[in-house]
Design a protein around this motif. Structure first.
Motif, short mmCIF file in Angstrom:
data_model
loop_
_atom_site.label_atom_id
_atom_site.label_comp_id
_atom_site.label_asym_id
_atom_site.label_seq_id
_atom_site.Cartn_x
_atom_site.Cartn_y
_atom_site.Cartn_z
N MET A 1 -9.59 1.34 4.86
CA MET A 1 -8.77 2.28 4.12
C MET A 1 -7.30 1.97 4.36
O MET A 1 -6.88 1.78 5.48
CB MET A 1 -9.09 3.71 4.56
N LYS A 2 -6.54 1.92 3.28
CA LYS A 2 -5.11 1.67 3.38
C LYS A 2 -4.36 2.99 3.38
O LYS A 2 -4.76 3.93 2.69
CB LYS A 2 -4.63 0.82 2.21
N VAL A 3 -3.30 3.05 4.14
CA VAL A 3 -2.41 4.21 4.12
C VAL A 3 -1.14 3.79 3.40
O VAL A 3 -0.46 2.86 3.82
CB VAL A 3 -2.09 4.69 5.55
N VAL A 4 -0.86 4.45 2.29
CA VAL A 4 0.27 4.06 1.43
C VAL A 4 1.15 5.26 1.17
O VAL A 4 0.74 6.42 1.30
CB VAL A 4 -0.23 3.46 0.10
N ASN A 5 2.39 4.97 0.77
CA ASN A 5 3.32 6.05 0.44
C ASN A 5 3.05 6.60 -0.95
O ASN A 5 3.20 7.79 -1.19
CB ASN A 5 4.76 5.54 0.52
N LYS B 1 -16.38 5.18 -6.41
CA LYS B 1 -17.82 5.21 -6.13
C LYS B 1 -18.47 3.87 -6.40
O LYS B 1 -19.39 3.45 -5.70
CB LYS B 1 -18.47 6.28 -7.02
N THR B 2 -18.02 3.16 -7.44
CA THR B 2 -18.70 1.92 -7.79
C THR B 2 -18.29 0.77 -6.89
O THR B 2 -19.09 -0.13 -6.63
CB THR B 2 -18.41 1.54 -9.25
N ASN B 3 -17.06 0.77 -6.40
CA ASN B 3 -16.62 -0.29 -5.49
C ASN B 3 -15.96 0.37 -4.29
O ASN B 3 -14.77 0.67 -4.30
CB ASN B 3 -15.63 -1.22 -6.20
N PRO B 4 -16.72 0.63 -3.21
CA PRO B 4 -16.19 1.41 -2.08
C PRO B 4 -15.10 0.71 -1.28
O PRO B 4 -14.56 1.30 -0.35
CB PRO B 4 -17.43 1.65 -1.21
N ARG B 5 -14.77 -0.53 -1.62
CA ARG B 5 -13.67 -1.17 -0.90
C ARG B 5 -12.33 -0.58 -1.28
O ARG B 5 -11.37 -0.65 -0.50
CB ARG B 5 -13.64 -2.67 -1.22
N PHE B 6 -12.22 -0.01 -2.47
CA PHE B 6 -10.94 0.52 -2.93
C PHE B 6 -10.76 1.94 -2.40
O PHE B 6 -11.11 2.91 -3.06
CB PHE B 6 -10.87 0.53 -4.46
N LYS B 7 -10.24 2.04 -1.18
CA LYS B 7 -9.98 3.35 -0.60
C LYS B 7 -8.53 3.37 -0.13
O LYS B 7 -8.04 2.39 0.41
CB LYS B 7 -10.88 3.61 0.60
N ALA B 8 -7.88 4.51 -0.30
CA ALA B 8 -6.50 4.65 0.16
C ALA B 8 -6.24 6.10 0.49
O ALA B 8 -6.85 7.00 -0.06
CB ALA B 8 -5.51 4.16 -0.89
N ARG B 9 -5.28 6.30 1.42
CA ARG B 9 -4.87 7.64 1.80
C ARG B 9 -3.36 7.70 1.74
O ARG B 9 -2.69 6.76 2.15
CB ARG B 9 -5.34 7.94 3.22
N GLN B 10 -2.84 8.81 1.20
CA GLN B 10 -1.40 8.97 1.15
C GLN B 10 -0.95 9.50 2.51
O GLN B 10 -1.44 10.52 2.98
CB GLN B 10 -1.01 9.92 0.04
N GLY B 11 0.00 8.79 3.13
CA GLY B 11 0.34 9.21 4.46
C GLY B 11 1.80 9.13 4.75
O GLY B 11 2.26 9.61 5.74
#
Length: 41
Positions: free
Chosen positions: A1-5, A31-41
């Protein structure tokens, strides 16, 4: 999971990405490609 602005660039990576709020944090999940995860931080 990436943390992005800004999640706008992460949302446009794939057509099935969704922006979801959980516990006061904003996430992008896919859901279809679980690699694409990000959190706003």
């Amino acid at each position: 999971m990436k943390v992005v602005n800004s999640l706008k660039s992460m949302k446009t990576r794939h057509k099935n990405c969704r922006v979801i709020r959980r516990k006061g944090r904003v996430y992008v999940i896919n859901k279809t490609n679980p690699r694409f995860k990000a959190r706003q931080g």
